[in-house]
Design an enzyme around this catalytic site. Sequence first.
Site, PDB file in Angstrom:
ATOM      1  CB  THR A 270      -0.930   0.033   1.227  1.00  0.00           C
ATOM      2  OG1 THR A 270      -0.141   0.253   2.397  1.00  0.00           O
ATOM      3  CG2 THR A 270      -1.703  -1.264   1.361  1.00  0.00           C
ATOM      4  CB  CYS A 271       0.132   4.648  -1.109  1.00  0.00           C
ATOM      5  SG  CYS A 271       0.067   4.156  -2.838  1.00  0.00           S
ATOM      6  CG  ASP A 272      -0.278   4.037   5.800  1.00  0.00           C
ATOM      7  OD1 ASP A 272       0.734   4.476   6.374  1.00  0.00           O
ATOM      8  OD2 ASP A 272      -1.427   4.157   6.256  1.00  0.00           O
ATOM      9  CB  SER A 273       4.953   5.846   5.617  1.00  0.00           C
ATOM     10  OG  SER A 273       4.219   6.388   6.700  1.00  0.00           O
TER      11      SER A 273
ATOM     12  CG  ASN B  46      -3.698   1.906  -1.413  1.00  0.00           C
ATOM     13  OD1 ASN B  46      -2.527   2.121  -1.107  1.00  0.00           O
ATOM     14  ND2 ASN B  46      -4.353   2.720  -2.212  1.00  0.00           N
TER      15      ASN B  46
END
Length: 407
Positions: free
Chosen positions: A347-350, A386
């Site tokens: 996903t684009c989450d850090s 996502n």
Amino acid sequence: MTLSTQLKDTVTKVPAAAVAANQAFDYVQPTNTHIEQLAAQFGAPLMVLDCEAIRRQYHALKNALPGVVLHFALKPLPLAAVVRTLLEEGASFDLATSGEVDLVASQGVPSERTIHTHPIKRDSDIRDALAYGCTVFVVDNINELEKFIAYKDQAEILVRLSFRNKDAFADLSKKFGCSPDVAIDIISYAQQLGIRIKGLSFHVGSQSPNPTKYVEAINACAKVITKVSELGLPALSTLDIGGGFPVPYSVDVLPIDVFCAPINVALAQLPETMQIIAEPGRFIVASSVTSVASVMGQAQREGKTWYYLDDGIYGSFSGLMFDEAAYPIDSAKQEGERFESVLAGPTCDSIDVVSDSIMLPKLNNGDLIISRMMGAYTLATATDFNFFKRAEVVVLNEQVHSQVLTG
């Protein structure tokens, strides 16, 4: 028998949309070779469920607690294949929601082999369980008891006691349970209301490192049982000792027969007529699932190779955020020098990082990462965040007489 024949005989694929080191763990796991062939056949990410592991764990605990009726808690891995496997082995089931009622009903579980143990319930939860035929419920306060006035001719109640356990991974008595004195008050009030009290229950917490708290709780419950008798209240017939039996992720735990030995000694002090039940969850299913993720990209960052997987924290590795989840993780590729690496989710989450320091050989895109001991609180808590779809489930050895994979 060839590997392809073995797989044909023992593998069932379950669509994702349908998925809402002691002797107990001494069984033959699917090897990396088997895993790679499954990934080639079904793609990745996968969660490979081995029903033979479930059977072995169930019988290991059953042998360690002779005379105790095991009600599998569905919460860690609520899959139809798990229910079917345990039903065939003679298990009973612990339910907490209407969805879990629907699951066991759909798999033909007789209602008399179920209990409903959520201490706080909506009226609809009670009605759904009773409609199915589940009649044993848990309460830990007066407010909850009064919900059963309307159902006093149908339901029986276990009063849940609280025994705080700072050593457990999850101290469930922080959220649920009452003191022995309050339990007596609840039982006395139930007698006035005409509600039947069947017995007592407790849960010492998840991943309890030793049996001491179980023994303390059993002894405390014995005093409540005696007090109930002295007060002239109807005798209690059942004690539910909950779950929490530990499994080895990254550290060793006591062999289950050694762990349960002092529990059995304490139980032997109770009246002979007392029925003892338990609610194991994690112990039964933790070792039954192997995760298979593939590398979908990579980058060099601050001297480490970051491998981006097609599964992560918001998927099958959700337990890394809130559970006792030091899963054994490695690459299917074993040869070559190893380097400190990072495994990140898709996903684009850090925060979607599975491991920020793991020694791995140089991997290529498409190579597989294999994680063991992923049966508990993984699939059950995975999301589609996502719009990355959850891992597909592949079931091995569901049929008792199927060929078990042996490498």
